[in-house]
Design an enzyme around this catalytic site. Structure first.
Site, PDB file in Angstrom:
ATOM      1  N   PRO A 192       0.831  -1.209   0.000  1.00  0.00           N
ATOM      2  CA  PRO A 192       0.000   0.000   0.000  1.00  0.00           C
ATOM      3  C   PRO A 192       0.864   1.256   0.000  1.00  0.00           C
ATOM      4  O   PRO A 192       2.049   1.223   0.339  1.00  0.00           O
ATOM      5  CB  PRO A 192      -0.807  -0.126   1.307  1.00  0.00           C
ATOM      6  CG  PRO A 192      -0.688  -1.554   1.715  1.00  0.00           C
ATOM      7  CD  PRO A 192       0.625  -2.029   1.204  1.00  0.00           C
ATOM      8  N   PRO A 193       0.277   2.380  -0.360  1.00  0.00           N
ATOM      9  CA  PRO A 193       1.041   3.636  -0.331  1.00  0.00           C
ATOM     10  C   PRO A 193       1.496   3.978   1.084  1.00  0.00           C
ATOM     11  O   PRO A 193       0.762   3.814   2.050  1.00  0.00           O
ATOM     12  CB  PRO A 193       0.032   4.676  -0.851  1.00  0.00           C
ATOM     13  CG  PRO A 193      -0.991   3.888  -1.597  1.00  0.00           C
ATOM     14  CD  PRO A 193      -1.076   2.565  -0.927  1.00  0.00           C
ATOM     15  N   GLY A 194       2.728   4.441   1.185  1.00  0.00           N
ATOM     16  CA  GLY A 194       3.245   4.899   2.469  1.00  0.00           C
ATOM     17  C   GLY A 194       3.890   3.842   3.322  1.00  0.00           C
ATOM     18  O   GLY A 194       4.266   4.123   4.467  1.00  0.00           O
ATOM     19  N   THR A 195       4.054   2.627   2.806  1.00  0.00           N
ATOM     20  CA  THR A 195       4.636   1.559   3.624  1.00  0.00           C
ATOM     21  C   THR A 195       6.158   1.542   3.578  1.00  0.00           C
ATOM     22  O   THR A 195       6.776   0.758   4.304  1.00  0.00           O
ATOM     23  CB  THR A 195       4.096   0.195   3.172  1.00  0.00           C
ATOM     24  OG1 THR A 195       4.253   0.058   1.755  1.00  0.00           O
ATOM     25  CG2 THR A 195       2.626   0.063   3.527  1.00  0.00           C
ATOM     26  N   GLY A 196       6.783   2.347   2.740  1.00  0.00           N
ATOM     27  CA  GLY A 196       8.237   2.449   2.742  1.00  0.00           C
ATOM     28  C   GLY A 196       8.921   1.729   1.607  1.00  0.00           C
ATOM     29  O   GLY A 196      10.083   1.331   1.753  1.00  0.00           O
ATOM     30  N   LYS A 197       8.265   1.564   0.471  1.00  0.00           N
ATOM     31  CA  LYS A 197       8.892   0.866  -0.657  1.00  0.00           C
ATOM     32  C   LYS A 197      10.067   1.670  -1.213  1.00  0.00           C
ATOM     33  O   LYS A 197      11.157   1.127  -1.423  1.00  0.00           O
ATOM     34  CB  LYS A 197       7.844   0.613  -1.756  1.00  0.00           C
ATOM     35  CG  LYS A 197       6.673  -0.241  -1.304  1.00  0.00           C
ATOM     36  CD  LYS A 197       5.693  -0.503  -2.421  1.00  0.00           C
ATOM     37  CE  LYS A 197       4.988   0.760  -2.858  1.00  0.00           C
ATOM     38  NZ  LYS A 197       4.144   1.318  -1.790  1.00  0.00           N
ATOM     39  N   GLU A 257     -24.163  10.438  19.873  1.00  0.00           N
ATOM     40  CA  GLU A 257     -22.917   9.726  20.147  1.00  0.00           C
ATOM     41  C   GLU A 257     -23.077   8.749  21.307  1.00  0.00           C
ATOM     42  O   GLU A 257     -22.442   7.682  21.314  1.00  0.00           O
ATOM     43  CB  GLU A 257     -21.796  10.729  20.437  1.00  0.00           C
ATOM     44  CG  GLU A 257     -21.547  11.733  19.316  1.00  0.00           C
ATOM     45  CD  GLU A 257     -21.353  11.060  17.973  1.00  0.00           C
ATOM     46  OE1 GLU A 257     -20.719   9.986  17.917  1.00  0.00           O
ATOM     47  OE2 GLU A 257     -21.842  11.600  16.965  1.00  0.00           O
TER      48      GLU A 257
END
Length: 714
Positions: free
Chosen positions: A294-299, A516
C-alpha cells in the site's frame, strides 16, 4: 480658412493678396479689440506705385507693425515656390466704427508669388484610398507608379506633390486610371525598405529553426547535458539519476516495521557484495525484485536503503519519465537506460511506480496507439530478452500489482515479489521511535499505547502523526510534546481540525450528545465488538460529533470478519437513530443518521451478495466479478441473475437491517439510565475517554447483549 484681411473690417479700397502657400501660413496677432490676421505675402509685397505716397518708410512700417505684435508671434514660412501672378480682390467697405486704426490706407509688401496649392488635395504624404480615387476622377493625379507586388503606389499630382497610397484588391483600379488619363508605371525593383523586409522573410524559416534548436538545447541542460548530446536528440535519452557511489543517507537501520522485506533485500545486497558465496552453490543472481504494498509503507525508502548498503552504481528513475511527447521516446529511453547500466555492471536500476508503463497490454479498443505498449515491450526485452542483462538488478515499486502485465511478473524478469505490508503493533512502535528522533517528548508519552490506537497506520501515517503533534506543541508554545498533543493530532488526522469557534446551541449540543451516546452504548454492549476509545461532541470537519472505536489488531491484519461482527457493526451504526427516536420521539428525528444508513445498507448487501451470509441466497455470489474495462477484462456490466433473485436479495438485505435495528432498540431501552448519564456527561465535558466511559457501565451494572443466534439456539 477665411482670411481676415478680406473681411469687411479691413480698411482700404484695394489690396493685393497672394495665393495661399502649400504649407500652413503662420500669422501675427494684433492687440486690438478685434484681432486681424496679416499673411506674410502681404508683408513682403512691394508697394503699389499709385499708393506709394501714403506709405511710410520700411523702418517706420516695421516699427509700426512690431509694436502691435504680441510676444507669441510665430516664424514666417520661407518656402517660396513660383506661382502665377497675384490677382486683385476688391475689399468691401469697412465700418468706420469698428475699423482698426493701424490698417487704414496701408499697402503691404509681398514676396514673389508662391505656388498655389490645390485645396481639394490632402496635404499629407500618405493618402487614403478613397481620397486617391476622388483625386483621380477630378483629374488631379498626373501619374502613378505601382510597387512590384502591387500592394502600394506612389502618385504625382498635377501640382507636383507626391504621396503614397496603400492599394487594396480592386480589379477596377487600372480601368479608372486609364479612363482619367493617368500615366501608369510599375517599379522595376523594391526599395531598400522592402528589400530588407523580403530578406527577413526569406531568412525567417532558418531563424525559427535555430530558435527551436536553442530552446531544445536549453530544455535539455545545454550541450553535453543528459545523454551527452544536448538539444533535440536528448528526447530519446534516459533521464535517470546516476550515482557511482550512492549517498542516499539511508541504511537498513533507518527502516523499521518491515523486517521481512528487509531480509529479502539484504540477500540481494549480499549477492552483489559476495557473489562467490552464491555462485559456488550454483545460484544465480536475481534479475529483478518487485516491491509491492500500500502507499506509504516504505517501498521507496527500502530502495534507498538498498542503494546505501550495496555500494554499487545505482540508477533511479520514475516510470512516468519514459513516456513523453513523441512516439517511440519511451522505448528509446529504456534502451538507453539499460545500455548505461550494462556498462556499469554490476549495478542496481530502481524504477519507481512501474505501473505507469507496466500495465497490462490492452485489447486494442479505440483504434489508437498506446505508447506504453512499445515501452513495456522494450522493458521486457531488456530485462530478459535474447541478449540478457547480466549483472543488472532491477528494483521496482508499485501499489497496483493487479494491473501489471503478466509477462513482466514472471520469473526471469521479476524473480522476487516482496510484499511491504502495513506494520503490526511492534513495527509501529519501532517506527514511532524512529520518527521521534530529534523531538523533545514528555515522560508520559507511551509509544505502545499510541501504536495500539493506530491500527492499520503506515510508516508515512505515523511520521505525519508525530509531525502534527510537534506542530501543535509549537502552536501551544510548549517546550515538549506530550500525549495530549499526540492524541489531538491523531483526532485531527482522522476527522479534521476542531471547530472551536463554532457557536452550538444547547439544543443541538443535547441532540449530538444523545447521538454519540447511542453509538457508544450499543457498541460497548455488543459481544466481540471493538472497545470504545473516546467520545466527543466537539465539531470536526463535517461531523458534529465522533465516537472512536479501537479496532482489533488481529482482525485488521487477517481481514477476516465474522457474521456476528458485521451484524454488531450494523446495530452500532443504527444506535444513533434509535436513541434519537427514544429520547425525542418519532416526529422529531433529524437527518443526522443519513451516513449511518448508507453504511448499514452497504454492509448488509455485501453480506447477501458476496459473503454468503444469507440462507435463501446461500453460497452464491450475486453480480459481476468486476474487472478493469480499460484492460479489456470487462467490456460491459450486466446482471447475471433474474429479477426474482433480485427481489430475494432485497428482502434479505431488508431483513438484516431490521434485525440490527431491533437489537439496537432493545439495548437502548434496557439501559436508558446509562444513556442519560453518558449524554449529560458529554454535555458537561464535551469529551469522554474510554476509561471514564467504562466506569459508567460498572456503576450501572450493564450486561452484554445476548446475540440473536444464541437466543434462537436456546
Amino acid at each position: 480658412m477665411a482670411n481676415s484681411l478680406l473681411s469687411s473690417n479691413f480698411m482700404g479700397s484695394q489690396i493685393f493678396v497672394s495665393p495661399p502657400t502649400p504649407k500652413t501660413t503662420k500669422y501675427f496677432h494684433f492687440h486690438s479689440k478685434r484681432k486681424s490676421l496679416i499673411p506674410q505675402s502681404i508683408l513682403n509685397k512691394k508697394p503699389n506705385s499709385d499708393n506709394s505716397k501714403n506709405i511710410p518708410s520700411k523702418a517706420a512700417l516695421a516699427a509700426l507693425l512690431f509694436s502691435s505684435i504680441t510676444p507669441h508671434a510665430y516664424a514666417l514660412d520661407n518656402t517660396t515656390p513660383t506661382v502665377p501672378t497675384p490677382r486683385v480682390i476688391q475689399a468691401e467697405a469697412a465700418n468706420p466704427t469698428t475699423s482698426n486704426p493701424f490698417s487704414q490706407n496701408i499697402i503691404l509688401n509681398a514676396p514673389k508669388p508662391q505656388a498655389q496649392t490645390n485645396p481639394e488635395l490632402p496635404e499629407v504624404s500618405q493618402w487614403r484610398y478613397s481620397e486617391f480615387l476622388n483625386a483621380v476622377k477630378k483629374g488631379k493625379v498626373e501619374r502613378v507608379r505601382f510597387s512590384k507586388d502591387g500592394s502600394a503606389l506612389q502618385l504625382t499630382a498635377v501640382d507636383g506633390r507626391r504621396a503614397t497610397v496603400t492599394v487594396p484588391n480592386d480589379p477596377d483600379l487600372i480601368d479608372i486610371l486609364a479612363m482619367n488619363g493617368v500615366d501608369i508605371s510599375v517599379s522595376e525593383g523594391d526599395s531598400a525598405g522592402n528589400g530588407l523586409f523580403n530578406l527577413i522573410g526569406n531568412l525567417f524559416p532558418f531563424i525559427a529553426f535555430a530558435g527551436l534548436f536553442y530552446l531544445f538545447q536549453r530544455s535539455q541542460g545545454g550541450p553535453g547535458g543528459p545523454g551527452g548530446l544536448g538539444g533535440p536528440m536528448d528526447f530519446g535519452r534516459s533521464k535517470s539519476k546516476f550515482q557511482e557511489v550512492p549517498e542516499t543517507g539511508v541504511t537498513f537501520a533507518d527502516v523499521a516495521g518491515a523486517d521481512q522485506a528487509k531480509l529479502e533485500l539484504q540477500e540481494v545486497v549480499d549477492f552483489l557484495k559476495n557473489p562467490d558465496k552464491y555462485t559456488a552453490l550454483g545460484a544465480k543472481i536475481p534479475k529483478g525484485c518487485l516491491l509491492v504494498g500500500p502507499p506509504g509503507t516504505g517501498k521507496t525508502l527500502l530502495a534507498r536503503a538498498v542503494a546505501g548498503e550495496a555500494g554499487v552504481p545505482f540508477f533511479s528513475c520514475a516510470a512516468s519519465e519514459f513516456v513523453e511527447l513523441f512516439v517511440g521516446v519511451g522505448a528509446s529511453r529504456v534502451r538507453d537506460l539499460f545500455e548505461k547500466a550494462k556498462s556499469k555492471a554490476p549495478c542496481i536500476v530502481f524504477i519507481d511506480e512501474i505501473d505507469a508503463v507496466g500495465r497490462q497490454r490492452g485489447a486494442g479498443m479505440g483504434g489508437g496507439n498506446d505508447e506504453r505498449e512499445q515501452t513495456i515491450n522494450q522493458l521486457l526485452t531488456e530485462m530478459d530478452g535474447f541478449s540478457g542483462n547480466s549483472g543488472v538488478i532491477v528494483l521496482a515499486a508499485t501499489n497496483r500489482p493487479d494491473v501489471l502485465d503478466s509477462a513482466l511478473l514472471r520469473p526471469g524478469r521479476f524473480d522476487r515479489q516482496v510484499t511491504v505490508d502495513r506494520p503490526d503493533v511492534a513495527g509501529r512502535i519501532k517506527i514511532l521511535q524512529v520518527h521521534s528522533r530529534g523531538k523533545a517528548l514528555t515522560k508520559d508519552v507511551d509509544f505502545e499505547k499510541i501504536a495500539r490506537r493506530t491500527p492499520g497506520y503506515t510508516g508515512a501515517d505515523l511520521q505525519n502523526l508525530m509531525n502534527e503533534a510537534a506542530i501543535l506543541a509549537a502552536r501551544r508554545e510548549l517546550k515538549e510534546i506530550s500525549k495530549d498533543e499526540i492524541s489531538d493530532a491523531l483526532e485531527r488526522i482522522i476527522a479534521g481540525p476542531e471547530k472551536k469557534n463554532a457557536v452550538v446551541s444547547d439544543e443541538k449540543k443535547k441532540l449530538v450528545a444523545y447521538h454519540e451516546a447511542g453509538h457508544a452504548l450499543v457498541g460497548a454492549l455488543m459481544p466481540e465488538y471493538d472497545p470504545v476509545a473516546k467520545i466527543s461532541i466537539i465539531p470536526r470537519g463535517q461531523a458534529g460529533g465522533l465516537t472512536f472505536f479501537a479496532p482489533s489488531e488481529e482482525r485488521l491484519e487477517s481481514g477476516l470478519y465474522s457474521r456476528s461482527y458485521l451484524e454488531n457493526q450494523m446495530a452500532v451504526a443504527l444506535g444513533e437513530r434509535v436513541a434519537e427516536e427514544v429520547i425525542f420521539g418519532q416526529d422529531n428525528v433529524t437527518t443526522g443518521a443519513s451516513n449511518d444508513f448508507m453504511q448499514v445498507s452497504r454492509v448488509a448487501r455485501q453480506m447477501v451478495e458476496r459473503l454468503g451470509f444469507s440462507k435463501k441466497i446461500g453460497q452464491v455470489a450475486i453480480g459481476g466479478g468486476g474487472g478493469n474495462p480499460f484492460l479489456g477484462q470487462q467490456m460491459s456490466t450486466q446482471k447475471d441473475y433474474s429479477m426474482a433473485t433480485a427481489d430475494v436479495v432485497d428482502a434479505e438485505v431488508r431483513e438484516l437491517v431490521e434485525r440490527a435495528y431491533e437489537r439496537a432498540t432493545e439495548i437502548i431501552t434496557t439501559h436508558i439510565d446509562i444513556l442519560h448519564k453518558l449524554a449529560q456527561l458529554l454535555i458537561e465535558k464535551e469529551t469522554v475517554d474510554g476509561e471514564e466511559f467504562m466506569s459508567l457501565f460498572i456503576d450501572g451494572k450493564a450486561e452484554l447483549y445476548i446475540s440473536w443466534v444464541s437466543k434462537e439456539e436456546d
